[in-house]
Design a protein around this motif. Structure first.
Motif, short mmCIF file in Angstrom:
data_model
loop_
_atom_site.label_atom_id
_atom_site.label_comp_id
_atom_site.label_asym_id
_atom_site.label_seq_id
_atom_site.Cartn_x
_atom_site.Cartn_y
_atom_site.Cartn_z
N LEU A 118 -2.97 2.85 -4.03
CA LEU A 118 -2.51 4.23 -3.80
C LEU A 118 -3.56 4.99 -3.02
CD1 LEU A 118 -0.52 6.59 -4.35
CD2 LEU A 118 -1.82 7.05 -6.42
N SER A 164 -0.14 -1.84 -6.95
CA SER A 164 -0.26 -1.48 -5.54
C SER A 164 -1.42 -0.52 -5.33
CB SER A 164 1.03 -0.82 -5.05
OG SER A 164 2.09 -1.74 -5.06
N HIS A 171 5.13 4.03 -11.31
CA HIS A 171 5.51 2.85 -10.53
C HIS A 171 4.31 2.03 -10.07
CE1 HIS A 171 9.79 3.56 -10.49
NE2 HIS A 171 9.57 4.83 -10.17
N ILE A 172 3.13 2.62 -10.09
CA ILE A 172 1.93 1.91 -9.65
C ILE A 172 1.08 1.42 -10.81
CG2 ILE A 172 -0.24 2.17 -8.38
CD1 ILE A 172 1.25 4.22 -6.62
N TYR A 173 0.92 2.23 -11.85
CA TYR A 173 -0.03 1.91 -12.91
C TYR A 173 0.58 1.36 -14.19
CZ TYR A 173 -3.32 4.28 -9.90
OH TYR A 173 -4.10 4.65 -8.82
N PHE A 204 6.08 -1.07 -8.32
CA PHE A 204 4.97 -1.47 -7.45
C PHE A 204 3.66 -1.54 -8.24
CE2 PHE A 204 8.12 -0.03 -4.42
CZ PHE A 204 8.07 -1.04 -3.48
N TYR A 205 3.75 -2.06 -9.45
CA TYR A 205 2.59 -2.19 -10.32
C TYR A 205 1.46 -2.91 -9.59
CZ TYR A 205 -0.41 -3.71 -14.14
OH TYR A 205 -1.49 -3.95 -14.95
N LYS A 228 0.86 -1.18 0.00
CA LYS A 228 0.00 0.00 0.00
C LYS A 228 0.89 1.23 0.00
CE LYS A 228 -3.65 0.05 2.62
NZ LYS A 228 -4.58 0.15 3.77
N ILE A 229 0.62 2.18 -0.88
CA ILE A 229 1.40 3.41 -0.96
C ILE A 229 0.54 4.57 -0.53
CG2 ILE A 229 2.66 4.96 -2.49
CD1 ILE A 229 3.39 2.48 -4.15
#
Length: 156
Positions: free
Chosen positions: A126, A124, A113-115, A121-122, A3-4
């Protein structure tokens, strides 16, 4: 899945102060404290009182211990990339709390880095909390930092 939690705000809106307040008040069992992922403070005596910092420690909520990484430096895309690369190298990191400006390259990089499927951290989760900008010395700064810290606790 990590979790970010993103603390975003304009320049000098006390993002680092909010991150410092959370880390120094709520994290325990530190495994790393430094001014950056590559510059340790030389010991685990506490969060640096000034300047940007990176810390990894434990936060316990409802009897569950979470490993939390906090990075206060994030005003540029390069700083975001450096912190994300460091956090990505750690095993079993549950939560990342990081700071960025409200818009621009820093936000673009955290979103990458998330999407983006190639992101560290794909996939994750947000969550975002925002700081408000007050004049230097305003008592509202402390009030807002407390609000941001409470947001972080609720998001964990």
């Amino acid at each position: 899945m990590t979790k970010i939690i993103l603390i975003k705000g304009s320049t000098n809106s006390h993002k680092t102060g909010s991150a410092r307040e959370f880390a120094s008040s709520y994290l325990t069992s530190f495994t790393y404290i430094g001014y950056s992922p590559t510059t340790p403070t030389g010991g685990l005596s506490g969060i640096p009182a000034t300047g940007d910092f990176v810390a990894v420690g434990t936060y316990t909520k409802n009897g569950i211990a979470y490993t939390v990484g906090v990075a206060s430096a994030g005003d540029t895309g390069t700083l975001i990339d450096t912190n994300v690369a460091y956090f990505g190298s750690l095993p079993n990191l549950d939560i990342i709390v990081t700071c960025s400006k409200s818009s621009g390259s820093s936000v673009d990089r955290i979103l990458h880095h998330i999407y983006d499927p190639t992101g560290t951290f794909y996939g994750s989760l947000l969550h975002v909390t925002s700081t408000f900008k007050f004049a230097a010395g305003s008592p509202n700064i402390v009030i807002d930092q407390t609000r941001v810290v409470n947001d972080i606790i609720q998001l964990i």
